[in-house]
Scaffold this active site. Structure first.
Site, PDB file in Angstrom:
ATOM      1  N   SER A 157       0.936  -1.470  -0.023  1.00  9.25           N
ATOM      2  CA  SER A 157       0.126   0.129  -0.030  1.00  9.25           C
ATOM      3  C   SER A 157       1.003   1.661   0.044  1.00  9.25           C
ATOM      4  CB  SER A 157      -0.353  -0.228   0.917  1.00  9.25           C
ATOM      5  OG  SER A 157      -1.325   1.257   1.057  1.00  9.25           O
ATOM      6  N   HIS A 211      -1.157  -0.861  -4.345  1.00 10.10           N
ATOM      7  CA  HIS A 211      -2.500  -0.941  -3.414  1.00 10.10           C
ATOM      8  C   HIS A 211      -2.373   0.580  -3.518  1.00 10.10           C
ATOM      9  CE1 HIS A 211      -6.494  -1.597  -1.352  1.00 10.10           C
ATOM     10  NE2 HIS A 211      -4.937  -0.891  -0.339  1.00 10.10           N
ATOM     11  N   ASP A 245      -4.871   3.661  -2.056  1.00  6.49           N
ATOM     12  CA  ASP A 245      -5.968   4.098  -1.122  1.00  6.49           C
ATOM     13  C   ASP A 245      -6.467   5.081  -1.108  1.00  6.49           C
ATOM     14  OD1 ASP A 245      -6.448   1.809   0.183  1.00  6.49           O
ATOM     15  OD2 ASP A 245      -4.307   2.156   1.409  1.00  6.49           O
ATOM     16  N   MET A 269      -8.530   8.667   0.064  1.00  2.00           N
ATOM     17  CA  MET A 269      -9.813   8.866   0.923  1.00  2.00           C
ATOM     18  C   MET A 269      -9.952  10.359   0.516  1.00  2.00           C
ATOM     19  SD  MET A 269      -7.129   7.344   4.285  1.00  2.00           S
ATOM     20  CE  MET A 269      -7.153   5.672   3.692  1.00  2.00           C
ATOM     21  N   HIS A 292      -8.627   1.049  -4.545  1.00  2.00           N
ATOM     22  CA  HIS A 292      -9.209   1.424  -3.647  1.00  2.00           C
ATOM     23  C   HIS A 292      -9.586   2.458  -2.862  1.00  2.00           C
ATOM     24  CE1 HIS A 292      -9.716   0.425   1.524  1.00  2.00           C
ATOM     25  NE2 HIS A 292     -10.955   0.497   0.863  1.00  2.00           N
ATOM     26  N   MET A 335     -12.313   4.995  -0.800  1.00  2.00           N
ATOM     27  CA  MET A 335     -12.989   5.196   0.392  1.00  2.00           C
ATOM     28  C   MET A 335     -13.455   6.707   0.520  1.00  2.00           C
ATOM     29  SD  MET A 335     -10.308   4.040   3.035  1.00  2.00           S
ATOM     30  CE  MET A 335      -8.413   3.592   1.348  1.00  2.00           C
ATOM     31  N   MET A 369     -11.990  -5.577   5.140  1.00  2.00           N
ATOM     32  CA  MET A 369     -11.262  -4.501   6.004  1.00  2.00           C
ATOM     33  C   MET A 369     -10.907  -4.967   7.457  1.00  2.00           C
ATOM     34  SD  MET A 369     -10.670  -1.984   3.309  1.00  2.00           S
ATOM     35  CE  MET A 369      -9.884  -1.284   4.857  1.00  2.00           C
ATOM     36  N   GLY A 383      -8.918   3.823   6.732  1.00  2.00           N
ATOM     37  CA  GLY A 383      -9.270   6.119   6.826  1.00  2.00           C
ATOM     38  C   GLY A 383      -7.854   5.515   7.000  1.00  2.00           C
ATOM     39  N   PHE A 384      -6.413   4.983   8.210  1.00  2.00           N
ATOM     40  CA  PHE A 384      -5.804   4.757   8.280  1.00  2.00           C
ATOM     41  C   PHE A 384      -5.065   3.563   8.194  1.00  2.00           C
ATOM     42  CE2 PHE A 384      -8.382   8.034  10.881  1.00  2.00           C
ATOM     43  CZ  PHE A 384      -8.023   8.948  10.393  1.00  2.00           C
ATOM     44  N   GLY A 385      -3.030   3.734   7.964  1.00  2.00           N
ATOM     45  CA  GLY A 385      -2.553   2.710   8.152  1.00  2.00           C
ATOM     46  C   GLY A 385      -2.292   2.327   9.620  1.00  2.00           C
ATOM     47  N   GLY A 386      -0.990   1.477   9.362  1.00  2.00           N
ATOM     48  CA  GLY A 386      -0.497   1.459  11.037  1.00  2.00           C
ATOM     49  C   GLY A 386      -1.616   0.862  12.341  1.00  2.00           C
ATOM     50  N   ASP A 429      -7.162  -5.938   4.272  1.00  2.00           N
ATOM     51  CA  ASP A 429      -6.290  -5.016   3.925  1.00  2.00           C
ATOM     52  C   ASP A 429      -6.319  -4.488   5.029  1.00  2.00           C
ATOM     53  OD1 ASP A 429      -5.151  -2.272   2.849  1.00  2.00           O
ATOM     54  OD2 ASP A 429      -8.124  -1.582   1.995  1.00  2.00           O
ATOM     55  N   GLY A 430      -5.387  -4.380   5.796  1.00  2.00           N
ATOM     56  CA  GLY A 430      -5.513  -3.503   7.152  1.00  2.00           C
ATOM     57  C   GLY A 430      -4.235  -4.562   8.450  1.00  2.00           C
ATOM     58  N   GLY A 431      -3.716  -3.575   8.557  1.00  2.00           N
ATOM     59  CA  GLY A 431      -2.963  -4.543   9.190  1.00  2.00           C
ATOM     60  C   GLY A 431      -2.207  -5.816   9.457  1.00  2.00           C
ATOM     61  N   GLY A 476       0.977  -2.205   4.224  1.00  2.00           N
ATOM     62  CA  GLY A 476       1.609  -0.724   4.490  1.00  2.00           C
ATOM     63  C   GLY A 476       2.954  -0.569   4.876  1.00  2.00           C
ATOM     64  N   SER A 477       1.766  -0.397   6.246  1.00  2.00           N
ATOM     65  CA  SER A 477       2.496  -0.173   7.676  1.00  2.00           C
ATOM     66  C   SER A 477       4.418  -1.679   7.412  1.00  2.00           C
ATOM     67  CB  SER A 477       3.096   0.039   8.682  1.00  2.00           C
ATOM     68  OG  SER A 477       2.051   0.172   8.924  1.00  2.00           O
TER      69      SER A 477
HETATM   70  C1  DX5 Z   1      -6.271   1.846   5.147  1.00  2.00           C
HETATM   71  C2  DX5 Z   1      -6.288   1.136   3.802  1.00  2.00           C
HETATM   72  C3  DX5 Z   1      -5.249   0.169   3.697  1.00  2.00           C
HETATM   73  C4  DX5 Z   1      -4.072   0.462   4.756  1.00  2.00           C
HETATM   74  C5  DX5 Z   1      -3.386  -0.849   5.389  1.00  2.00           C
HETATM   75  O1  DX5 Z   1      -7.760   2.749   5.341  1.00  2.00           O
HETATM   76  O2  DX5 Z   1      -7.144   0.442   3.374  1.00  2.00           O
HETATM   77  O3  DX5 Z   1      -4.981  -0.299   2.551  1.00  2.00           O
HETATM   78  O4  DX5 Z   1      -3.148   1.397   3.521  1.00  2.00           O
HETATM   79  O5  DX5 Z   1      -2.274  -0.087   6.026  1.00  2.00           O
HETATM   80  P1  DX5 Z   1      -1.429  -0.777   7.053  1.00  2.00           P
HETATM   81  O6  DX5 Z   1      -0.914  -2.217   6.323  1.00  2.00           O
HETATM   82  O7  DX5 Z   1      -0.243   0.218   7.657  1.00  2.00           O
HETATM   83  O8  DX5 Z   1      -2.591  -1.481   7.905  1.00  2.00           O
HETATM   84 ZN    ZN Z   2      -6.700  -0.134   1.621  1.00  2.00          ZN
END
Ligand code: DX5
Ligand code: ZN
Length: 218
Positions: free
Chosen positions: A9, A34, A36, A38, A67, A69, A138, A143-146, A176-178, A198-199
């Site tokens: 991501s 990927h 994102d 928003m 993606h 959002m 999800m 909304g946020f990475g990490g 997607d996420g974490g 992502g992170s």
């Molecule tokens: C969250 C995004 C994800 C995000 C994942 O709203 O849709 O794609 O970038 O980031 P990580 O892998 O850090 O959770």
């Molecule tokens: Zn995403």
């Protein structure tokens, strides 16, 4: 090597060195980008939009998994097709006429994805699943990475897998996420086809090596 697709991501990339990070993904074992998007309305954050995606698409040598959002995604389907999106994912919760939206995405030559928030039950897709190329489950609130991975995701993947079998659908399951090395194997075991990270990737010392570690899971 696993058949699972790895989609780093870009949200977690260094935006001051975007071309460098895009080239890193080009030269890695990653399968997709990927991206994102928003809008600050559907989710409480604003990421990046068309001009940034345009720059990425000029350098990216792998498919773009976009993606959205955002509210009213229908307004931008043509614009994302023009930017070179290969997969365009909208949120179930943002679509009043999901079936129409899916047709519109496919009419532009893209694969149609539907993302589900953590609170949205898999059963809401029963009537559209054969029209969906990818379901993005999800595993954090968008909304946020990490953020940390929500454990109920494994249950949802199993539910979705069951629905796909019942309906004879070949829809891909994306998470997607974490996503990290702590949950990736179990996600693959229950049926994930695409892992977004992502992170975990960009926060590691050697992102390309981290992608390889994910790719080598079976
Ligand atoms: C969250 C995004 C994800 C995000 C994942 O709203 O849709 O794609 O970038 O980031 P990580 O892998 O850090 O959770
Ligand atoms: Zn995403």
């Amino acid at each position: 090597m696993s058949q699972t697709l790895i989609a780093p991501s870009i949200l977690a990339a260094d935006f001051g060195n975007l071309q460098r990070d895009v080239e890193m993904i080009n030269n890695s074992e990653a399968d997709w980008f990927h991206l994102d998007v928003m809008d600050g309305v559907f989710v409480p954050n604003i990421s990046f939009g068309m001009p940034v995606i345009k720059s990425i698409s000029l350098h990216a040598k792998k498919p773009l998994d976009v993606h959205l959002m955002i509210v009213e995604p229908d307004r931008y389907i043509k614009a994302f097709a023009k930017l070179g999106a290969n997969v365009l994912t909208v949120h179930y919760e943002a679509c009043t006429h999901l079936h129409r939206t899916l047709q519109a995405i496919k009419a532009e030559g893209m694969q149609a994805g539907v993302a589900l928030n953590p609170h949205t039950n898999i059963s809401f897709l029963e009537d559209t699943i054969n029209d969906i190329d990818l379901v993005c489950i999800m595993s954090v609130n968008p909304g946020f990475g990490g953020q940390s991975f929500i454990e109920n995701t494994y249950y949802k993947v199993k539910q979705l897998k069951k629905l796909l079998l019942e309906k004879g659908a070949s829809t891909k399951i994306e998470i997607d996420g974490g996503v990290t090395n702590k949950n990736a194997q179990q996600l693959i075991d229950v049926g994930a086809d695409v892992l977004v990270a992502g992170s975990y990737v960009f926060g590691s010392e050697n992102p390309s090596e981290t992608i390889k570690v994910l790719k080598e899971l079976v």
